[in-house]
Write a protein that holds these residues in place. Structure first.
Motif, mmCIF file in Angstrom:
data_model
loop_
_atom_site.group_PDB
_atom_site.id
_atom_site.type_symbol
_atom_site.label_atom_id
_atom_site.label_comp_id
_atom_site.label_asym_id
_atom_site.label_seq_id
_atom_site.Cartn_x
_atom_site.Cartn_y
_atom_site.Cartn_z
ATOM 1 N N TYR A 68 0.827 -1.203 0.000
ATOM 2 C CA TYR A 68 0.000 0.000 0.000
ATOM 3 C C TYR A 68 0.862 1.255 0.000
ATOM 4 C CZ TYR A 68 -3.560 -3.384 1.313
ATOM 5 O OH TYR A 68 -4.392 -4.474 1.326
ATOM 6 N N GLY A 69 0.391 2.252 -0.731
ATOM 7 C CA GLY A 69 1.070 3.536 -0.733
ATOM 8 C C GLY A 69 2.322 3.529 -1.586
ATOM 9 N N PRO A 70 3.173 4.554 -1.426
ATOM 10 C CA PRO A 70 4.391 4.663 -2.235
ATOM 11 C C PRO A 70 5.431 3.625 -1.835
ATOM 12 C CG PRO A 70 4.353 6.381 -0.571
ATOM 13 C CD PRO A 70 3.018 5.690 -0.492
ATOM 14 N N LEU A 97 2.973 -9.490 -6.816
ATOM 15 C CA LEU A 97 3.045 -8.340 -5.921
ATOM 16 C C LEU A 97 2.230 -7.204 -6.530
ATOM 17 C CD1 LEU A 97 6.224 -7.160 -4.057
ATOM 18 C CD2 LEU A 97 4.630 -5.497 -4.989
ATOM 19 N N ARG A 98 1.295 -6.691 -5.759
ATOM 20 C CA ARG A 98 0.449 -5.590 -6.207
ATOM 21 C C ARG A 98 0.640 -4.385 -5.294
ATOM 22 N NH1 ARG A 98 -3.712 -7.255 -9.716
ATOM 23 N NH2 ARG A 98 -4.014 -5.019 -9.945
ATOM 24 N N ARG A 99 0.652 -3.206 -5.896
ATOM 25 C CA ARG A 99 0.731 -1.965 -5.126
ATOM 26 C C ARG A 99 -0.610 -1.248 -5.231
ATOM 27 N NH1 ARG A 99 5.783 -1.489 -3.165
ATOM 28 N NH2 ARG A 99 4.860 0.182 -1.926
ATOM 29 N N ASN A 100 -1.130 -0.795 -4.081
ATOM 30 C CA ASN A 100 -2.450 -0.188 -4.013
ATOM 31 C C ASN A 100 -2.364 1.210 -3.423
ATOM 32 O OD1 ASN A 100 -4.299 -2.750 -4.526
ATOM 33 N ND2 ASN A 100 -2.693 -3.356 -3.113
ATOM 34 N N ARG A 101 -3.293 2.060 -3.835
ATOM 35 C CA ARG A 101 -3.378 3.411 -3.292
ATOM 36 C C ARG A 101 -3.984 3.369 -1.895
ATOM 37 N NH1 ARG A 101 -0.910 7.717 -5.316
ATOM 38 N NH2 ARG A 101 -2.665 9.064 -4.854
ATOM 39 N N TRP A 117 9.527 -1.592 -0.513
ATOM 40 C CA TRP A 117 9.821 -0.689 -1.631
ATOM 41 C C TRP A 117 9.772 -1.388 -2.990
ATOM 42 C CZ3 TRP A 117 13.759 -2.377 -4.629
ATOM 43 C CH2 TRP A 117 14.696 -3.234 -4.050
ATOM 44 N N LEU A 118 9.508 -2.673 -3.009
ATOM 45 C CA LEU A 118 9.599 -3.436 -4.251
ATOM 46 C C LEU A 118 8.559 -2.973 -5.271
ATOM 47 C CD1 LEU A 118 10.094 -7.011 -2.772
ATOM 48 C CD2 LEU A 118 11.830 -5.541 -3.803
ATOM 49 N N PRO A 119 8.928 -2.902 -6.548
ATOM 50 C CA PRO A 119 7.937 -2.572 -7.587
ATOM 51 C C PRO A 119 6.976 -3.726 -7.804
ATOM 52 C CG PRO A 119 10.061 -3.083 -8.580
ATOM 53 C CD PRO A 119 10.288 -3.054 -7.091
ATOM 54 N N ALA A 120 5.828 -3.423 -8.367
ATOM 55 C CA ALA A 120 4.802 -4.435 -8.589
ATOM 56 C C ALA A 120 5.228 -5.417 -9.675
ATOM 57 C CB ALA A 120 3.486 -3.765 -8.977
ATOM 58 N N SER A 121 4.634 -6.597 -9.652
ATOM 59 C CA SER A 121 4.859 -7.572 -10.724
ATOM 60 C C SER A 121 4.343 -6.995 -12.034
ATOM 61 C CB SER A 121 4.134 -8.881 -10.412
ATOM 62 O OG SER A 121 4.573 -9.426 -9.186
ATOM 63 N N LEU A 122 5.110 -7.219 -13.092
ATOM 64 C CA LEU A 122 4.732 -6.622 -14.373
ATOM 65 C C LEU A 122 5.401 -7.377 -15.510
ATOM 66 C CD1 LEU A 122 3.224 -4.103 -15.637
ATOM 67 C CD2 LEU A 122 5.482 -3.062 -15.787
ATOM 68 N N SER A 123 4.696 -7.464 -16.632
ATOM 69 C CA SER A 123 5.268 -7.987 -17.868
ATOM 70 C C SER A 123 4.830 -7.063 -18.985
ATOM 71 C CB SER A 123 4.794 -9.418 -18.141
ATOM 72 O OG SER A 123 5.315 -9.891 -19.362
ATOM 73 N N SER A 124 5.793 -6.340 -19.573
ATOM 74 C CA SER A 124 5.501 -5.379 -20.630
ATOM 75 C C SER A 124 6.209 -5.826 -21.894
ATOM 76 C CB SER A 124 5.968 -3.980 -20.223
ATOM 77 O OG SER A 124 5.721 -3.047 -21.246
ATOM 78 N N LYS A 125 5.455 -5.988 -22.971
ATOM 79 C CA LYS A 125 6.021 -6.532 -24.206
ATOM 80 C C LYS A 125 5.788 -5.580 -25.366
ATOM 81 C CE LYS A 125 5.494 -11.388 -22.872
ATOM 82 N NZ LYS A 125 4.945 -12.703 -23.246
ATOM 83 N N ASP A 160 -2.977 0.832 -9.859
ATOM 84 C CA ASP A 160 -3.739 -0.406 -9.744
ATOM 85 C C ASP A 160 -5.003 -0.157 -8.945
ATOM 86 O OD1 ASP A 160 -2.288 -2.185 -11.204
ATOM 87 O OD2 ASP A 160 -0.999 -2.784 -9.558
ATOM 88 N N GLY A 161 -6.075 -0.824 -9.351
ATOM 89 C CA GLY A 161 -7.308 -0.758 -8.586
ATOM 90 C C GLY A 161 -7.309 -1.798 -7.490
ATOM 91 N N PRO A 162 -8.335 -1.799 -6.629
ATOM 92 C CA PRO A 162 -8.414 -2.793 -5.556
ATOM 93 C C PRO A 162 -8.525 -4.191 -6.129
ATOM 94 C CG PRO A 162 -10.483 -1.585 -5.765
ATOM 95 C CD PRO A 162 -9.490 -0.897 -6.644
#
Length: 457
Positions: free
Chosen positions: A17-19, A165-169, A114-122, A376-378
């Motif tokens: 959650y958060g930054p 790993l997901r990051r939420n507001r 502090w880890l960034p969220a899981s992501l796959s960008s192609k 990211d949304g909930p």
């Protein structure tokens, strides 16, 4: 005699959650199940299971970011490596010989916040950020293997378990932010005088942020006018540009901000190496300090993105008093990615507006752009369970000060909202201390429609 090692986390999704903060951590818990299995002896006959003695069990949570393109190169960084020794040789654990009897060893890892969220960008290249749990068991068994006595000390690796790993507001719902924006000609050879273009006044009102997976549109309010007469606007177009910047060298600002482990590939390979890791080991990597930027318009193609200020060919005459129009904008959730930062990939979003104006018979396009964070949304837990205790950052500020000064109110039918009762039955108002944070966005790009703006939220 082999043993089975199975990792079962309490949830395959780790919510943060958060930054991204270096002074907090999140719990990742679960259990490891161990059991014996029958082995094959001489002439491929199944032998009876024998008890095993577990002398070591180590669990590791590893995160990595990889940047690769087939035929071009491969780069990788280890984001984190968190290990926990669950069983030591001085205190071994006996595993019964009954196959259906399993031994459970619980674990609880502290994962950096502090880890960034899981992501796959192609695109033409690929950047992947992923996390997983690994376990290695060391055990002893007296059972023979084939016609020869097997080694007493044996090793067993569990099947890795991916963790998303997901990051939420954690802030309140998005607020409406109004930006006063100067307009600039998009064409370099404008036939409309610059002082006329500078006389066009525009204000844009957009949300402070937009959720990535929102099914509902968000509104753009445009207020436009001119301090000179004779200027008309016919229509305006809107785009939401998603810029994915791939770097072949890790971003130095990211490395200075976040503490990456000293053990990095290729010196210490990742636990789950990519198929192109052999190129990296051979020194075949991307050229240093090269950048690639891919841009996508992430507005939904089935919804309008060009709007008329007024019907007909005359256009809408701009006056000193600003004219207003509000339009809905729909994101294409299949394309959009959240605003993101990692060693090899940065994703940023901007809202671009260009107006088709006319003056003294000449037509010109003028425009501006604004930063538009996407988050990211909930997300529900993958196990279907409801969230438990709130995260630390939801209850305390980064300096350790509690966000709720008077404590959380106890439930009482006789208490009104915002009150608590003491032991004597007297009512007391609950004081909430709020902290306002003003974000600063730095946005640089080569688009000719760039502009500076002043905002108020």
């Amino acid at each position: 005699m082999p043993i089975n090692v199975e990792i079962i986390p309490s949830d395959n999704v780790l919510q943060m959650y958060g930054p991204q903060e270096t002074d907090c951590a999140y719990s990742l818990s679960g259990q490891i199940l161990l059991s014996t299995t029958p082995s094959r002896g001489a002439f491929n006959k199944e032998t009876r299971s024998q008890p095993a003695l577990l002398t070591s069990l180590v669990l590791t949570f590893e995160g990595s970011v990889e940047h690769f393109a087939k035929g071009q190169g491969y780069n990788a960084k280890r984001l984190c490596s968190v290990s926990q020794t669950l069983v030591v040789r001085a205190q071994p654990v006996a595993i019964p010989s009954t196959p259906d009897h399993k031994v459970a060893v619980v674990f609880d890892l502290a994962v950096p916040g502090w880890l960034p969220a899981s992501l796959s960008s192609k695109h033409a290249t690929t950047a992947v950020t992923r996390y997983a749990l690994y376990a290695k068991a060391v055990y002893q068994s007296e059972e023979p293997s084939g016609l020869w006595l097997g080694s007493k000390t044996k090793y067993r690796d569990a099947t890795p378990v991916p963790i998303t790993l997901r990051r939420n507001r954690t802030t309140a719902p998005p607020k409406k932010c109004t930006f006063a924006v100067p307009t600039r000609a998009i064409s370099t050879s404008s036939r409309i005088p610059q002082d006329v273009i500078s006389a066009i006044k525009a204000r844009a009102t957009i949300p402070s942020y937009v959720l990535q997976n929102a099914s509902e549109p968000f509104d753009l309010r445009l207020d436009v006018g001119a301090s000179v007469s004779g200027v008309t606007v016919h229509k305006f177009g809107v785009r939401v540009i998603q810029s994915s910047t791939y770097g072949t060298t890790p971003d130095q600002a990211f490395l200075r901000t976040f503490p990456l482990p000293a053990e990095q590939p290729p010196t210490v390979p990742l636990l789950a190496a990519h198929e192109l890791d052999s190129l990296y080991m051979a020194g075949i990597a991307f050229p240093a300090n090269a950048l690639r930027i891919d841009k996508d318009d992430v507005l939904h193609p089935d919804h309008p993105s060009v709007f008329n200020m007024q019907e007909g060919s005359q256009g809408h005459a701009l006056e000193t008093e600003l004219s207003s129009i509000t339009v809905p904008l729909h994101l294409d959730t299949a394309l959009v990615k959240p605003t993101y930062a990692s060693p090899y990939l940065h994703i940023a979003h901007r809202l671009l507006v260009d107006l088709d104006i006319a003056y003294n018979g000449h037509r010109e396009r003028v425009g501006f752009h604004l930063p538009l964070p996407l988050y990211d949304g909930p997300l529900r837990s993958s196990s279907g369970a409801q969230a438990g205790l709130p995260a630390y950052v939801q209850l305390y500020h980064s300096n350790g000060e509690a966000k709720y000064v008077a404590g959380l109110p106890a439930y009482s039918k006789e208490c009104r909202p915002g009150e608590i009762k003491d032991e004597a039955g007297a009512s007391h108002p609950v004081e909430f201390r709020r902290r306002h944070v003003r974000a600063r966005s730095d946005c640089t790009d080569s688009d000719s429609s760039s502009s500076e703006s002043e905002s108020s939220c």
